[in-house]
Design a protein around this motif. Structure first.
Motif, PDB file in Angstrom:
ATOM      1  N   GLN A   1      50.935 -55.644  42.956  1.00 22.79           N
ATOM      2  CA  GLN A   1      51.744 -55.677  41.743  1.00 22.79           C
ATOM      3  C   GLN A   1      52.132 -54.252  41.328  1.00 22.79           C
ATOM      4  O   GLN A   1      51.363 -53.532  40.680  1.00 22.79           O
TER       5      GLN A   1
ATOM      6  N   SER B   1      44.778 -64.105  41.719  1.00 26.93           N
ATOM      7  CA  SER B   1      44.639 -64.854  40.461  1.00 26.93           C
ATOM      8  C   SER B   1      43.601 -65.976  40.539  1.00 26.93           C
ATOM      9  O   SER B   1      42.754 -66.102  39.661  1.00 26.93           O
TER      10      SER B   1
ATOM     11  N   ALA C   1      42.928 -57.067  36.245  1.00 22.32           N
ATOM     12  CA  ALA C   1      43.947 -57.613  37.144  1.00 22.32           C
ATOM     13  C   ALA C   1      44.907 -58.536  36.395  1.00 22.32           C
ATOM     14  O   ALA C   1      44.983 -59.729  36.690  1.00 22.32           O
TER      15      ALA C   1
ATOM     16  N   SER D   1      47.021 -69.241  37.896  1.00 18.91           N
ATOM     17  CA  SER D   1      47.512 -68.349  36.838  1.00 18.91           C
ATOM     18  C   SER D   1      47.892 -69.159  35.599  1.00 18.91           C
ATOM     19  O   SER D   1      48.214 -70.349  35.696  1.00 18.91           O
TER      20      SER D   1
ATOM     21  N   PRO E   1      50.680 -68.723  33.769  1.00 19.80           N
ATOM     22  CA  PRO E   1      52.094 -69.123  33.767  1.00 19.80           C
ATOM     23  C   PRO E   1      52.349 -70.400  34.578  1.00 19.80           C
ATOM     24  O   PRO E   1      53.145 -71.245  34.175  1.00 19.80           O
TER      25      PRO E   1
HETATM   26  N1  GLU Z   1      48.188 -63.109  33.007  1.00 20.92           N
HETATM   27  C1  GLU Z   1      48.323 -64.297  33.772  1.00 20.92           C
HETATM   28  C2  GLU Z   1      46.983 -64.807  34.269  1.00 20.92           C
HETATM   29  O1  GLU Z   1      45.980 -64.212  34.059  1.00 20.92           O
HETATM   30  C3  GLU Z   1      49.297 -64.157  34.913  1.00 20.92           C
HETATM   31  C4  GLU Z   1      49.127 -62.952  35.771  1.00 20.92           C
HETATM   32  C5  GLU Z   1      48.211 -63.160  36.942  1.00 20.92           C
HETATM   33  O2  GLU Z   1      48.196 -64.252  37.546  1.00 20.92           O
HETATM   34  O3  GLU Z   1      47.517 -62.203  37.276  1.00 20.92           O
HETATM   35  O4  GLU Z   1      46.897 -65.849  34.853  1.00 20.92           O
END
Ligand code: GLU
Length: 276
Positions: free
Chosen positions: A49, A90, A107, A158, A160
């Protein structure tokens, strides 16, 4: 014949048991303070990332999360060259902490009640929001409500991806293991958009200027925490102290400007640590 079969199954089970042991299954979660006293810390970060957690071709690591991880380690008395970084995709973050494979995780890790059942969180050290990444010439997708029937990539495990599955069931969600794999799928036309936190997407958009863009307003609040063992209250307090020091000393803003800042993502308000 029947005997042969049961022998084969028996051997198979024994092999599985060996694999499970080798993978560290059943090991105990670590204590941040004991590891720091021993002079070594294992920290989980993302490897793919840009601006946040990136493993560079020469084997070094860069990004805002890496800077936060180093600052915290330094406050715990551990110099940067005594940190062992480990990739924390994730879907594996809780398991890495629970199995004692890392001391803490920095992360892009959102603090959620579901995750708090399994791990503890210091922070937040940053507040982001879910958004969308599309090709530069895409004018159809402008926000989550314009995704019906579209192929949308996100990452397994994740927040999202979970949010889309829960609130936008008409979207064709395609779960991948990493965001960089989603970005490749977007670039080669296999998906129409990628969703995750705006700060992550801004890093990819900056990697492919003129090709990819972030669209719409953020539609969730993602409080980034530093994950550690659930019952490690002492470690959580010390990491919270370190985050507060990083913010008040100006190191937080400087780290942001040197990493994420290059993508054009605006400097957000300073975070306030939540001592639950
Ligand atoms: N912040 C979100 C999560 O912890 C999306 C980013 C990620 O997958 O690292 O799931």
């Amino acid at each position: 014949m029947r005997i042969n079969r049961s022998i084969r199954i028996g051997v198979g089970i024994a092999a599985l048991a060996i694999v499970a042991t080798a993978c560290g299954g059943g090991e105990e979660a670590r204590s941040v303070s004991s590891s720091a006293e021993n002079g070594n810390l294992i920290v989980g970060i993302k490897y793919d990332q840009p601006g946040l957690g990136l493993r560079n071709p020469d084997g070094s690591f860069s990004g805002f999360d890496v800077e936060v991880a180093k600052y915290v380690a330094d406050q715990l008395g551990v110099p940067a060259d005594k940190i062992e970084f480990k990739e924390a995709p994730s879907a594996q973050r809780e398991t890495l902490i629970q199995n004692g494979e890392v001391d803490y995780v920095v992360a892009t890790y959102s603090i959620t009640d579901a995750r708090k059942e399994k791990v503890g969180f210091a922070g937040p050290y940053f507040v982001a929001g879910q958004s969308l990444l599309v090709k530069e010439d895409n004018t159809e997708i402008t926000g989550p409500d314009s995704l019906t029937g579209k192929k949308l990539c996100s990452v397994t495990g994740s927040t999202p991806a979970q949010n889309i599955a829960d609130k936008y069931p008409d979207v064709q969600l395609q779960p991948f293991d990493t965001y960089s794999a989603c970005v490749e799928a977007l670039r080669n036309g296999a998906v129409d958009a990628v969703t995750t936190d705006d700060i992550i997407l801004a890093g990819y958009a900056a990697q492919y200027p003129g090709e990819l863009k972030v669209v719409g307003e953020p539609f969730t609040t993602e409080n980034y925490g530093i994950g550690l063992a659930k019952d490690d209250t002492d470690g959580r307090n010390k990491i919270n102290d370190a985050i507060e020091e990083m913010v008040s000393s100006g190191a937080w803003e400087a780290a942001f400007n040197e990493t994420v800042g290059a993508s054009g993502y605006p400097l957000p308000a300073e975070p306030t640590v939540d001592r639950y």
